[in-house]
Write a protein that holds these residues in place. Structure first.
Motif, mmCIF file in Angstrom:
data_model
loop_
_atom_site.group_PDB
_atom_site.id
_atom_site.type_symbol
_atom_site.label_atom_id
_atom_site.label_comp_id
_atom_site.label_asym_id
_atom_site.label_seq_id
_atom_site.Cartn_x
_atom_site.Cartn_y
_atom_site.Cartn_z
ATOM 1 N N ALA A 3 0.856 -1.190 0.000
ATOM 2 C CA ALA A 3 0.000 0.000 0.000
ATOM 3 C C ALA A 3 0.889 1.236 0.000
ATOM 4 C CB ALA A 3 -0.908 -0.004 1.225
ATOM 5 N N VAL A 4 0.684 2.105 -0.992
ATOM 6 C CA VAL A 4 1.510 3.307 -1.111
ATOM 7 C C VAL A 4 0.624 4.547 -1.184
ATOM 8 C CG1 VAL A 4 3.457 2.147 -2.218
ATOM 9 C CG2 VAL A 4 1.584 3.028 -3.628
ATOM 10 N N ILE A 5 1.207 5.675 -0.828
ATOM 11 C CA ILE A 5 0.495 6.947 -0.884
ATOM 12 C C ILE A 5 1.458 8.014 -1.381
ATOM 13 C CG2 ILE A 5 1.041 7.544 1.510
ATOM 14 C CD1 ILE A 5 -1.709 8.869 1.691
ATOM 15 N N SER A 6 0.932 8.989 -2.122
ATOM 16 C CA SER A 6 1.758 10.062 -2.660
ATOM 17 C C SER A 6 1.474 11.362 -1.918
ATOM 18 C CB SER A 6 1.487 10.251 -4.156
ATOM 19 O OG SER A 6 2.177 11.384 -4.648
ATOM 20 N N SER A 7 2.535 12.092 -1.602
ATOM 21 C CA SER A 7 2.380 13.397 -0.950
ATOM 22 C C SER A 7 2.223 14.515 -1.975
ATOM 23 C CB SER A 7 3.597 13.680 -0.056
ATOM 24 O OG SER A 7 4.788 13.716 -0.829
ATOM 25 N N ASP A 8 2.331 14.155 -3.255
ATOM 26 C CA ASP A 8 2.213 15.126 -4.346
ATOM 27 C C ASP A 8 1.086 14.664 -5.269
ATOM 28 O OD1 ASP A 8 2.455 16.757 -6.581
ATOM 29 O OD2 ASP A 8 4.648 16.782 -6.504
ATOM 30 N N ASN A 9 0.035 15.475 -5.367
ATOM 31 C CA ASN A 9 -1.118 15.100 -6.186
ATOM 32 C C ASN A 9 -0.764 14.915 -7.658
ATOM 33 O OD1 ASN A 9 -2.857 15.165 -3.978
ATOM 34 N ND2 ASN A 9 -3.320 17.355 -4.250
ATOM 35 N N ARG A 10 0.352 15.478 -8.068
ATOM 36 C CA ARG A 10 0.755 15.358 -9.471
ATOM 37 C C ARG A 10 1.448 14.029 -9.764
ATOM 38 N NH1 ARG A 10 4.303 20.680 -9.565
ATOM 39 N NH2 ARG A 10 4.899 19.636 -7.612
ATOM 40 N N GLY A 41 1.362 4.268 -10.578
ATOM 41 C CA GLY A 41 2.063 4.309 -11.863
ATOM 42 C C GLY A 41 3.568 4.425 -11.688
ATOM 43 N N ALA A 42 3.997 5.219 -10.695
ATOM 44 C CA ALA A 42 5.434 5.377 -10.449
ATOM 45 C C ALA A 42 6.057 4.067 -9.992
ATOM 46 C CB ALA A 42 5.664 6.467 -9.404
ATOM 47 N N CYS A 43 5.320 3.303 -9.190
ATOM 48 C CA CYS A 43 5.844 2.023 -8.700
ATOM 49 C C CYS A 43 5.889 0.977 -9.808
ATOM 50 C CB CYS A 43 4.992 1.514 -7.540
ATOM 51 S SG CYS A 43 5.141 2.502 -6.027
ATOM 52 N N VAL A 44 4.909 1.020 -10.690
ATOM 53 C CA VAL A 44 4.881 0.053 -11.792
ATOM 54 C C VAL A 44 5.949 0.384 -12.821
ATOM 55 C CG1 VAL A 44 3.515 -0.840 -13.717
ATOM 56 C CG2 VAL A 44 2.456 -0.513 -11.462
ATOM 57 N N GLY A 45 6.087 1.672 -13.149
ATOM 58 C CA GLY A 45 7.089 2.099 -14.118
ATOM 59 C C GLY A 45 6.605 1.975 -15.549
ATOM 60 N N VAL A 46 7.377 2.561 -16.463
ATOM 61 C CA VAL A 46 7.043 2.504 -17.886
ATOM 62 C C VAL A 46 7.088 1.052 -18.357
ATOM 63 C CG1 VAL A 46 7.685 3.267 -20.197
ATOM 64 C CG2 VAL A 46 7.977 4.814 -18.239
ATOM 65 N N ARG A 47 5.961 0.607 -18.923
ATOM 66 C CA ARG A 47 5.828 -0.773 -19.391
ATOM 67 C C ARG A 47 6.124 -1.786 -18.283
ATOM 68 N NH1 ARG A 47 8.796 -0.399 -25.353
ATOM 69 N NH2 ARG A 47 7.379 1.171 -26.250
#
Length: 237
Positions: A206-213, A218-224
């Motif tokens: 379970a992850v959470i972002s401190s930046d709404n942008r 998606g960042a954890c999965v990465g491109v492709r």
């Protein structure tokens, strides 16, 4: 044992074993006192000090000065050497223990040097660690010279040695891999809130972002899926 010889011993051990010079001096002092007590008797009061700059030895026996040249002469060079070696090994053990105890929960990388009876012996450079079967991902096996990653699970003294236990099934390994593969976690933009793991089958994070942008998933999965793919391959699920 001449003063210059003591200084050479201290420098050599400090350089080769990465043990603080003060610890080496104290180990030699303790060794000489122990050896002198064997000579004078355990009830004797022996005080000994090595000058850190010159290497000169000064000591007293029941308040009477001991001739520096007699200190090692009285106890015998071989006895002194044996006790000093023992004390240095203890100092080396304590140094290794303290170094790796601070790293419990951290990820390390090492080479498998033996794999016997389901237990992997892993070289961490200056010392070795054990990856027991109970701390391995179900179904995995290793071969000699294979490089593996694991977290340090436990560090304890065992006689004259230090026993370092590694693990590949604990949630900490998932967290360390995410930190390594995903820069946003180290930067503090993404935070891991919880980890659930069935080693070798599945892991949930379970992850959470401190930046709404920033899309944390998606960042954890990465491109492709390149980021998560590396993690899944390491964890086996």
């Amino acid at each position: 044992m001449k003063p210059e010889e003591i200084l050479r011993i201290v420098d050599a051990i400090h350089r080769d074993k990465n043990i603080d010079k003060e610890i080496v001096f104290q180990a030699i002092e303790s060794a000489l006192v122990t050896a002198l007590l064997r000579h004078y008797g355990e009830e004797a009061e022996v005080v000994l000090r090595i000058d850190r700059q010159s290497g000169a030895i000064a000591g007293t026996h029941d308040g009477t000065n001991i001739d520096p040249e007699e200190i090692t002469g009285r106890i015998g060079a071989q006895t002194a050497k044996q006790v000093i070696i023992q004390k240095i090994r203890e100092a080396e053990r304590d140094s290794i223990h303290d170094e790796y105890e601070e790293q419990v929960g951290q990820m390390v990388s090492g080479l498998v040097t033996r794999f016997d009876g389901g237990v992997a012996t892993v070289s961490l450079g200056a010392t070795e660690a054990i990856l027991p079967r109970s701390e391995q991902i179900p179904g995995e096996s290793f071969h000699v010279n294979e490089r593996i990653r694991a977290t340090i699970f436990e560090v304890r003294k065992s006689g004259s040695r230090v026993k370092i236990i590694l693990s590949r099934i604990r949630p900490q390994l998932v967290q360390r891999l995410f930190e390594q593969e995903i820069p946003e976690i180290i930067d503090g933009v993404i935070e891991i809130r919880a980890i659930s793991r069935e080693p070798g089958y599945r892991s949930k994070v379970a992850v959470i972002s401190s930046d709404n942008r920033v899309d944390c998933v998606g960042a954890c999965v990465g491109v492709r899926g390149n980021r998560i793919k590396n993690i899944v391959e390491e964890l086996g699920g």
